[in-house]
Structure formats: C-alpha cells, structure tokens
Design a protein around this motif. Structure first.
Motif, PDB file in Angstrom:
ATOM      1  N   GLY A 281       0.809  -1.210   0.000  1.00  0.00           N
ATOM      2  CA  GLY A 281       0.000   0.000   0.000  1.00  0.00           C
ATOM      3  C   GLY A 281       0.842   1.260   0.000  1.00  0.00           C
ATOM      4  O   GLY A 281       0.529   2.225  -0.704  1.00  0.00           O
TER       5      GLY A 281
ATOM      6  N   ILE B 127       2.225   1.792  -3.449  1.00  0.00           N
ATOM      7  CA  ILE B 127       1.189   2.281  -4.373  1.00  0.00           C
ATOM      8  C   ILE B 127       1.009   3.785  -4.217  1.00  0.00           C
ATOM      9  O   ILE B 127       0.981   4.536  -5.203  1.00  0.00           O
TER      10      ILE B 127
ATOM     11  N   SER C 163      -7.088  -1.871  -8.836  1.00  0.00           N
ATOM     12  CA  SER C 163      -6.158  -3.002  -8.884  1.00  0.00           C
ATOM     13  C   SER C 163      -5.075  -2.797  -9.948  1.00  0.00           C
ATOM     14  O   SER C 163      -4.018  -3.422  -9.904  1.00  0.00           O
TER      15      SER C 163
ATOM     16  N   LEU D  19      -2.226  -1.404  -8.199  1.00  0.00           N
ATOM     17  CA  LEU D  19      -1.646  -2.468  -7.380  1.00  0.00           C
ATOM     18  C   LEU D  19      -0.651  -3.275  -8.206  1.00  0.00           C
ATOM     19  O   LEU D  19       0.469  -3.557  -7.759  1.00  0.00           O
TER      20      LEU D  19
ATOM     21  N   ILE E 274      -6.490  -4.099  -3.485  1.00  0.00           N
ATOM     22  CA  ILE E 274      -5.692  -3.284  -2.567  1.00  0.00           C
ATOM     23  C   ILE E 274      -6.072  -3.538  -1.118  1.00  0.00           C
ATOM     24  O   ILE E 274      -5.203  -3.678  -0.242  1.00  0.00           O
TER      25      ILE E 274
ATOM     26  N   ALA F 282      -2.790  -4.501   0.930  1.00  0.00           N
ATOM     27  CA  ALA F 282      -2.111  -3.220   1.165  1.00  0.00           C
ATOM     28  C   ALA F 282      -1.101  -3.287   2.306  1.00  0.00           C
ATOM     29  O   ALA F 282      -0.014  -2.693   2.229  1.00  0.00           O
TER      30      ALA F 282
END
Length: 239
Positions: free
Chosen positions: A47, A50, A67, A70, A137, A141
């Motif tokens: 996470g 990202i 996603s 991700l 996620i 995450a």
C-alpha cells in the motif's frame, strides 16, 4: 526527463485522456482519502508503494481500476507508455483475458512493433506466475511487497498456463478487437494528411481513413452481435 518516441507519446496521451474522462464522470473523492490511508502504512508494504508511485506520477486512484495501480507497484512496472503495455502483456499471460487488457495490449503491439520481443518475454513471465488478476488493494495493502513478489514465482504455488483452446466465438471476439485497433491506428496515421493542401495527399489518405473507419464500425457491430447472442443464451433457462 525521459524522451519518448512519437508512438510512446500517442500511448501516453491516450492513457492520460482515458484517466481524465473517467475522473470527470466518476466520484474520486473517496479514493483520494484511500490514498491518504495508504500513505500511513509502514515502509515496505504494498500500500505504501502504491501511494508513493501515484504521488510521484501526479496521479490518483481511478474508480473500478484500483487493482491496476496495485499491479504496477507489485510487478515493478513503471507508469510509462512502454511499461504500461508490458504490464498488460504480463497480465494476459497470467490469465487476465479482459477487454481492457487486450485492447491496451493490441494498441501497444501496433504502435510499438520494435518491442514485440520484450512483450513476448513479459507474457511468458505472466504464464509462470501465480494468478493475481483478483488481487485487491484492501486485501494486500498491509503486506510486505518483497514477500509478495517472492510468492509470485514460488515453485510450490506456481501454475504455468498452457495455451487455451479458443472457440469460434472467442476467435471472432478477439479478431474484432484486433480489427478495431487496426482501424483506429489507420485513422490516426492518415489524419495529419487530411489537412494537407496537396490533392494527392488528400486522396491518398482519404481512402485509407475511410477504410479504417469501416473496420472500426465493423468490429463494433460484430461485438454487439456477439454480446446480444450471449445475453440471449444466458436468458434461456438451463435444463
């Protein structure tokens, strides 16, 4: 700053335009708060990575495509035109035969023919990795990104995809995607010449432009027919 080829610039502008349109028609406020939550996670988590990638590229999470970001962070593909296509090649090899993935991949294949060997390598890597198309996620995450990357190619959980046997309908469907992509490419290629004052340029570009438009319309019509047939079959009660 990295210099892009003309083809890569077209891909980049197309993607940013798509994101801009989605952001305009969808509510992105909830996703902005989600990014803030990801930034609070520990270093080394998926996470956190990202959120970092989105911030560095001045992007937000896109509704229904969370996603996507991700996979960028998990697989290590940068948010560049080339890596965008490479990631789709990986995901198709990984079993993600979605409309969006195939259209983006075909778009890149047409515009970047000198990168086909790289795309093939990425596709094979996707075949060798565990399936990740359903990863979300919210579920991953807080997991350590290094551990997740190692698990992708774990021999104990690895599943190598064999080439699937296509039905006539699937061949027709993906053929339509290819035709649409080819038509769009032809129209974009001819478009600059349509503004020329030279009659020869106008005539030479006009016919291919119309042909490209016909390909696009024909592909869309075929997809519409296939969709109607699928809906009809699904509406018939199974015995």
């Amino acid at each position: 700053m990295k210099k892009y080829s003309i083809s890569e610039k077209i891909i980049k502008k197309s993607f940013y335009l798509s994101v801009w349109i989605i952001e305009k028609i969808c509510d992105t406020e909830k996703l902005k708060s989600k990014i803030a939550e990801l930034e609070k996670l520990e270093q080394g988590t998926l996470g956190k990575e990202i959120a970092k990638n989105l911030k560095e590229n001045n992007l937000n999470l896109v509704p229904n495509f969370e996603s996507h970001d991700l996979k960028h962070s998990l697989l290590g593909f940068k948010m560049t035109p080339l890596d965008e296509i490479r990631m789709q090649a990986f995901m198709i090899g990984n079993g993600n035969w979605s409309l969006v993935s195939i259209l983006i991949f075909l778009y890149g294949v047409i515009l970047l023919p000198n990168k086909w060997n790289i795309f093939l390598q990425d596709l094979r890597k996707g075949q060798q990795a565990i399936p990740i198309k359903e990863w979300r996620i919210d579920e991953f995450a807080d997991k350590q990104i290094d551990e997740l990357r190692q698990s992708l190619f774990n021999p104990k959980t690895q599943k190598v995809y064999s080439m699937k046997k296509w039905t006539v309908r699937e061949i027709s469907q993906y053929g339509s995607f290819a035709i649409i992509a080819a038509g769009i490419f032809g129209m974009l290629f001819c478009l600059p010449y349509l503004w020329s004052a030279n009659i020869a340029d106008l005539v030479g570009a006009g016919f291919p432009f119309v042909a490209g438009a016909i390909l696009v319309v024909g592909g869309l019509i075929n997809l519409s027919i296939l969709s109607q047939k699928t809906e009809l079959e699904n509406s018939i009660p199974k015995k």
